[in-house]
Design a protein around this motif. Structure first.
Motif, PDB file in Angstrom:
ATOM      1  N   GLY A   1       0.818  -1.210   0.000  1.00 40.25           N
ATOM      2  CA  GLY A   1       0.000   0.000   0.000  1.00 40.25           C
ATOM      3  C   GLY A   1       0.852   1.260   0.000  1.00 40.25           C
ATOM      4  O   GLY A   1       0.561   2.213  -0.720  1.00 40.25           O
ATOM      5  N   LYS A   2       1.917   1.264   0.805  1.00 43.48           N
ATOM      6  CA  LYS A   2       2.823   2.415   0.817  1.00 43.48           C
ATOM      7  C   LYS A   2       3.501   2.593  -0.536  1.00 43.48           C
ATOM      8  O   LYS A   2       3.638   3.715  -1.034  1.00 43.48           O
ATOM      9  CB  LYS A   2       3.878   2.235   1.908  1.00 43.48           C
ATOM     10  N   TYR A   3       3.916   1.478  -1.120  1.00 41.44           N
ATOM     11  CA  TYR A   3       4.571   1.542  -2.433  1.00 41.44           C
ATOM     12  C   TYR A   3       3.606   2.064  -3.496  1.00 41.44           C
ATOM     13  O   TYR A   3       3.965   2.916  -4.306  1.00 41.44           O
ATOM     14  CB  TYR A   3       5.099   0.163  -2.828  1.00 41.44           C
ATOM     15  N   ILE A   4       2.386   1.552  -3.499  1.00 45.38           N
ATOM     16  CA  ILE A   4       1.397   1.984  -4.492  1.00 45.38           C
ATOM     17  C   ILE A   4       1.077   3.457  -4.322  1.00 45.38           C
ATOM     18  O   ILE A   4       0.983   4.209  -5.301  1.00 45.38           O
ATOM     19  CB  ILE A   4       0.126   1.104  -4.407  1.00 45.38           C
ATOM     20  N   PHE A   5       0.924   3.907  -3.070  1.00 44.13           N
ATOM     21  CA  PHE A   5       0.648   5.325  -2.824  1.00 44.13           C
ATOM     22  C   PHE A   5       1.788   6.205  -3.316  1.00 44.13           C
ATOM     23  O   PHE A   5       1.558   7.216  -3.988  1.00 44.13           O
ATOM     24  CB  PHE A   5       0.396   5.561  -1.333  1.00 44.13           C
ATOM     25  N   ALA A   6       3.028   5.817  -3.007  1.00 44.59           N
ATOM     26  CA  ALA A   6       4.183   6.601  -3.447  1.00 44.59           C
ATOM     27  C   ALA A   6       4.285   6.611  -4.974  1.00 44.59           C
ATOM     28  O   ALA A   6       4.594   7.645  -5.575  1.00 44.59           O
ATOM     29  CB  ALA A   6       5.463   6.048  -2.826  1.00 44.59           C
TER      30      ALA A   6
END
Length: 159
Positions: A85-90
């Protein structure tokens, strides 16, 4: 003496490009006799574009199963989901900043036109996001060629 270890392994791309250019000039010089081979290469190019289009539509299914098998093997799924989720958001934030702010500013600075009203080549841009990163440029090539020929009225020889 013969130098040892100086041989460079790999394809001779420059030689290949030079051969293709010389062959093209020679075929044009032949006139009518060379037209058959030129038509063959044009047909071969069209068939390759069809194959790339087919691959572009089926590769995401294969990628989905590869990723799915790795997810099933994981023990801590919560850690995976939060990290992903953090990777997708970034990634989405970076794409929005780059594609929504930086590139339109460069387009505006170069053309003095509104970049948000451009809209002629939207389909390949969308395909670039849905196809895997390693094949995105080759996967969007057929649709980009179609868009610039039909929407932007660029001559087929140039595209």
């Amino acid at each position: 003496q013969v130098p040892i270890g100086t041989e460079i392994r790999g394809m001779n791309i420059l030689g290949l490009v030079l051969f293709a250019l010389v062959l093209g000039v020679a075929l044009k010089k032949l006139g009518q006799e060379g037209e058959d081979l030129i038509r063959f290469f044009n047909s071969f190019n069209e068939a390759t574009m069809v194959l790339v289009t087919w691959i572009m539509w089926y590769v995401p299914i294969g990628i989905m199963f590869l990723v799915g098998s790795k997810i099933v093997e994981m023990e801590d799924i919560v850690l995976l989901v939060t990290s992903l989720g953090k990777y997708i958001f970034a990634s989405i934030l970076g794409h929005v900043i780059h594609g929504g702010i930086i590139l339109p500013l460069i387009y505006f600075a170069a053309t003095r036109q509104n970049p948000y009203l451009m809209g002629h080549s939207g389909h390949p841009g969308v395909l670039c996001f849905i196809s895997p990163r390693s094949v995105s440029s080759s996967a969007t090539l057929p649709s980009m060629i179609k868009c610039i020929e039909e929407n932007n009225r660029v001559d087929k020889r140039i595209s």
